[in-house]
Design an enzyme around this catalytic site. Sequence first.
Site, short mmCIF file in Angstrom:
data_model
loop_
_atom_site.label_atom_id
_atom_site.label_comp_id
_atom_site.label_asym_id
_atom_site.label_seq_id
_atom_site.Cartn_x
_atom_site.Cartn_y
_atom_site.Cartn_z
N GLU A 280 99.01 -46.88 -14.38
CA GLU A 280 99.97 -45.77 -14.42
C GLU A 280 101.15 -46.17 -13.54
O GLU A 280 101.01 -46.26 -12.33
CB GLU A 280 99.33 -44.49 -13.89
CG GLU A 280 100.31 -43.33 -13.73
CD GLU A 280 99.75 -42.18 -12.92
OE1 GLU A 280 100.55 -41.48 -12.26
OE2 GLU A 280 98.51 -41.98 -12.93
N ARG B 287 108.85 -43.11 -9.79
CA ARG B 287 109.34 -42.82 -8.45
C ARG B 287 110.41 -43.80 -8.00
O ARG B 287 110.96 -43.64 -6.91
CB ARG B 287 108.16 -42.85 -7.45
CG ARG B 287 107.09 -41.82 -7.73
CD ARG B 287 105.97 -41.89 -6.72
NE ARG B 287 104.84 -41.05 -7.11
CZ ARG B 287 103.71 -40.97 -6.44
NH1 ARG B 287 103.56 -41.68 -5.33
NH2 ARG B 287 102.74 -40.19 -6.86
N THR C 126 104.25 -39.54 -12.77
CA THR C 126 105.28 -38.71 -12.14
C THR C 126 106.37 -38.35 -13.13
O THR C 126 107.56 -38.36 -12.83
CB THR C 126 105.88 -39.41 -10.89
OG1 THR C 126 104.87 -40.11 -10.18
CG2 THR C 126 106.51 -38.39 -9.94
N LYS D 5 94.88 -34.06 -15.16
CA LYS D 5 94.94 -34.68 -13.85
C LYS D 5 94.70 -33.59 -12.80
O LYS D 5 95.37 -32.55 -12.83
CB LYS D 5 96.33 -35.31 -13.66
CG LYS D 5 96.59 -35.88 -12.27
CD LYS D 5 97.99 -36.46 -12.21
CE LYS D 5 98.29 -37.07 -10.86
NZ LYS D 5 99.59 -37.76 -10.82
#
Length: 207
Positions: free
Chosen positions: A40, A44, A67, A127
């Site tokens: 993953e 960011r 994210t 998640k």
Amino acid sequence: MSIPDLLRRHRLVPVVVLDDATAAEPLADALATGGLPVAEVTFRTPAAAESIARMAAHGGVTVGAGTVLTAEQVDIAVGAGARFVVSPGFSPAVVRRCREHGVTALPGAVTATEVMAALAEGVDTLKFFPAGTSGGAPAVAALSAPFGQVSFVPTGGIDATSAADYLALPAVLAVGGSWMVPRAAIRAGEFDRITDLVTASVEAVAH
């Protein structure tokens, strides 16, 4: 193989922060060599999209985007080659855009209300984030009682020691974490060390 099946098979999702996209290929090799061909890559840093594209083109690793906060980021991630999209929270817009693209969405949820909202959008793999500060494994166990159809991928504050507590729960497909892919080690080009960390992590969850 579907993304949930892939996660169930490998039990771990390395959460990767890449500051320089040129590290993408050697990192992919380190993950694959260590026995964990999934990653993953988080949105960011500005290098995220190019890193996903490089890893996807390199092969050997199923790459997802993490994210992801907006539908526009879903477009970028999928365009780069992401096979799944992970969000810290639940966003109907993100989930629906993932469905349009035909990729798996893994939205974040830590409350019964959020789980019900996800189920209403047809999502049953979630998640659990941030796991460490949201009650940990006992909270996942409690949520799974009324939501037996839901699978969880706890992430956030999990390390090599605590991972086993989550993986012991039937509702947990896999856990996400960065302990086997330290950002500093990636920056330093210490890919042999990362391979060793990945190998050790894979062996730990196999027992």
